[in-house]
Design an enzyme around this catalytic site. Structure first.
Site, mmCIF file in Angstrom:
data_model
loop_
_atom_site.group_PDB
_atom_site.id
_atom_site.type_symbol
_atom_site.label_atom_id
_atom_site.label_comp_id
_atom_site.label_asym_id
_atom_site.label_seq_id
_atom_site.Cartn_x
_atom_site.Cartn_y
_atom_site.Cartn_z
ATOM 1 N N SER A 294 -9.193 -5.706 3.930
ATOM 2 C CA SER A 294 -9.168 -4.699 2.868
ATOM 3 C C SER A 294 -10.034 -5.254 1.746
ATOM 4 C CB SER A 294 -7.742 -4.461 2.365
ATOM 5 O OG SER A 294 -6.909 -4.002 3.401
ATOM 6 N N ASP B 65 0.850 -1.188 0.000
ATOM 7 C CA ASP B 65 0.000 0.000 0.000
ATOM 8 C C ASP B 65 0.886 1.238 0.000
ATOM 9 O OD1 ASP B 65 -2.457 1.219 -0.113
ATOM 10 O OD2 ASP B 65 -2.680 1.354 2.060
ATOM 11 N N ASP C 219 -9.382 0.233 2.053
ATOM 12 C CA ASP C 219 -8.354 -0.243 2.980
ATOM 13 C C ASP C 219 -8.800 0.081 4.405
ATOM 14 O OD1 ASP C 219 -5.865 -1.388 3.608
ATOM 15 O OD2 ASP C 219 -4.963 0.594 3.797
ATOM 16 N N HIS D 232 -3.880 13.829 1.417
ATOM 17 C CA HIS D 232 -4.073 12.895 2.535
ATOM 18 C C HIS D 232 -2.902 12.999 3.518
ATOM 19 C CE1 HIS D 232 -5.126 9.257 4.736
ATOM 20 N NE2 HIS D 232 -3.971 8.693 4.416
#
Lengths: 427, 427
Positions: free
Chosen positions: A266, A135, A242, A142
């Site tokens: 996820s 990931d 996620d 973000h």
């Protein structure tokens, strides 16, 4: 580059409802179980699932170099290993077969009945056996929001973030397809930021709005993939939720990163939309300043204009859209992510999955997690039924949708939808 | 608990050299390719590899409930899924078959020739398909040393470290068996701790002295495993060298943990030593203060007295032992690690691997990495050939060995040995 399957004028003899994510220009790939309990690789047009194993048995892929059972499998890994040229031949063939002007399959009822399923008669599976799941953390918005919410040092964004696509390894066993309910995780947290920690149900279960890409066999161990070749190794994309337990994450993550805060689940959308289908929706990414090091400098447009939205549906209520974002905001492109991932010679195989990281846009209504939307739980969100949410409640269904649109063609991902159940009770 | 295969008085009709890690009391499991290019599951006694696929075909496992081809496979995953009762029956049967008093196989030359291979005629493979690889960080000495070397805040050891077995996800595709050479990784680093970063070969390639355990199918998604049941789900252990690039690690690891600094390679010893074989070497772990939360409180002795050592052999020189440590120093036990890992319902499957983290002992000659042995590169180590090392040089072979010993019985792991080559050159 002209890809026959992308022809915007093509129509299918299968009915495609208005605003469907799956016109004949999409031709995604997935794995499903039929009502007769047969597992097969397939595609989707409109609201019909198409059994590609049966198509192969009936010789509809004649002339394409494929092993005899390539579609009669429970994962797409082997097909993905066949490489881009084969994916394209197969996708173009499917477009031709289902073209409204092609009578071959259209007028053969026996074959049609064997090949075409209504969606309610099949069950979608994970499309690939995911060997490794990475990931990334590639949305600047973000990363900036998290820096502010958690009051991190280093001018809010970590210094290294501006020089590389920061990422970490997730857990393959945590990946589930849309439609599988999950349990609120238990875990260690520090309720009032004070020792001692307590063990109990997470009080801050959150979604993360992401996409992910699926790779083919990328390299031998030790080899790196140049950034401008990286896209050739990407089979396609899915939507990814996620799931994250923020209170567990906050307490466990220093110094080795998130672990139990993430690996309980996820969820992904089950149809892999190919890079070929997404080709018409290329767009430029954000300006990168400071300039990336040479191994991360890529040419051309490497982002994609994919509209994304998240909705929360309470147990007894209607769904409320809580975020609208777009994949084009992502700072580090998939090409840069894959080039960086292999820059040390790390081996990447067919079926591996790499998440974008939470895709937050520039405005507060485009943030990709409850953590950001409610600013750490300080500003609850009001849902259409009047209830409020700081994080996700037991019984809530979280649904992510995504699609591209231009020139009258809409290419979408369908959805990834997951219900949060109360903590698991051991029998 | 009396396990027949552990009988210390038993001797084998296969010759076992003095100080061998593989007496008839060990009976580890592995996967190898024979000189006839057949892949099979096998065990080892002395310097002989034993083809368990052939043993099964010749009916030597009669009476044990096994599928027909359970040992004619290229991974141990299915056998491990069969569970502890079956592992024990098979291991006891092997001990009986090779007992010096048992004439059945001993006196059957045709069968012996089909079943027994000298080590130089086989090639060891990875013993399991590793679905997910987790690395813990469970040595207090290692965590303390790193805190001091990197000058970390929080009283040197992170506060959460004392309350949970901190861990993170590694990359399954990086795991290789002993004997496979690796390349010095390229990567982004900050040579003088100053921006901008540079891209080039790592200048600080290091080993990490670890062990790892392999699990069976542990749970359904959502389910946790109580700490006092956790060991039932552990099949056995291997030695692990978790290769690390310290300069890459330092620059990339905040805030999501190590990534490219680790995923270029991790090497393991190829024979899995079962928990049954290790049973006689149980010992108490370090005192845990503060007391763990109830879900991590375990009964009995949960550590194991395993002697460990690391040697560096330069390209043209003899090997120098640079560290001697012991697994018994590890603060968080394997039971606690597995209970913590599943405490949030994270799914753990057959063949998953969990590393101990670097096993450093209390004295400077027992540290488990060059980073600690040379205190961040400040105190180079002198090798027997007169050369000095701060980290690992191109051409060096790093070898980890491990064994237990008491009551005259030595149960060992053999070794994990890996050569470091110069950076990979792309063709």
């Amino acid at each position: 580059m002209l890809i026959s399957a992308n022809n915007i004028d093509r129509k299918s003899w299968i009915n495609v409802p208005e605003n469907s994510d799956f016109p004949i220009q999409n031709i995604p790939f997935g794995v499903f179980i039929t009502k007769d309990d047969v597992i097969t690789i397939g595609t989707r047009i409109g609201d019909c699932a198409i059994d590609m194993g049966a198509l192969q048995q009936l010789n509809y892929f004649e002339g394409i170099d494929l092993t005899d059972d390539i579609f009669m499998q429970d994962t797409l890994n082997d097909f993905i290993s066949d490489g881009k040229k084969t994916w394209r031949l197969v996708r173009n063939r499917l477009a031709e077969l289902f073209d409204e002007t092609n009578a071959k399959l259209r007028d053969n009822k026996i074959h049609r009945d064997r090949i075409i399923y209504e969606l309610e008669h099949i069950e979608m599976q994970l499309p690939v056996l995911i060997g490794d799941y990475t990931d990334f953390y590639s949305s600047k918005e973000h990363a900036t929001n998290l820096g502010k919410i958690f009051n991190l040092p280093e001018n809010v964004i970590p210094i290294n973030w501006c020089h590389m696509p920061v990422g970490y390894h997730g857990r393959s066993s945590s990946i589930i397809p849309s439609g599988i309910a999950i349990h609120r995780p238990m875990g260690q947290t520090l309720p009032e930021d004070e020792i001692p920690p307590v063990f109990g149900p997470s009080r801050m279960v959150d979604f993360e709005l992401e996409t992910a890409f699926i790779t083919t066999d990328v390299n031998v161990r030790g080899e790196n993939i140049p950034v401008n070749e990286a896209e050739d190794y990407i089979f396609g994309m899915v939507l990814l939720n996620d799931w994250s337990a923020r209170d567990i994450q906050k307490w466990e993550s220093w110094p080795l990163g998130p672990f139990l805060a993430k690996n309980f689940a996820s969820s992904i959308s089950p149809w892999i939309v190919t890079m070929d289908a997404l080709e018409p929706f290329r767009t430029k990414g954000p300006n990168q300043n400071p300039a990336p090091l040479p191994y991360l400098q890529s040419k051309g447009k490497n982002n994609f204009d994919i509209h994304l939205e998240v909705a929360i549906q309470p147990e007894k209520g209607e769904a409320t859209i809580v975020s609208k974002s777009n994949f084009k905001h992502i700072y580090w492109s998939m090409s840069q992510q894959l080039a960086h991932h292999t820059s040390n010679g790390c081996r990447v195989n067919s079926g591996d999955m790499m998440g974008s990281g939470t895709i937050s846009g520039p405005t507060p209504d485009s943030y990709g997690s409850m953590l950001e939307l409610t600013w750490g739980g300080k500003k609850p969100i009001k849902l259409l039924d009047g209830s409020e949410r700081k994080f996700i409640n037991d019984g809530d269904i979280v649904t992510i949708k995504g699609f591209c649109k231009n020139n009258g063609v809409r290419i979408g991902f369908g959805e990834v939808s997951t219900k949060l159940l109360p903590p698991f009770v051991r029998k």
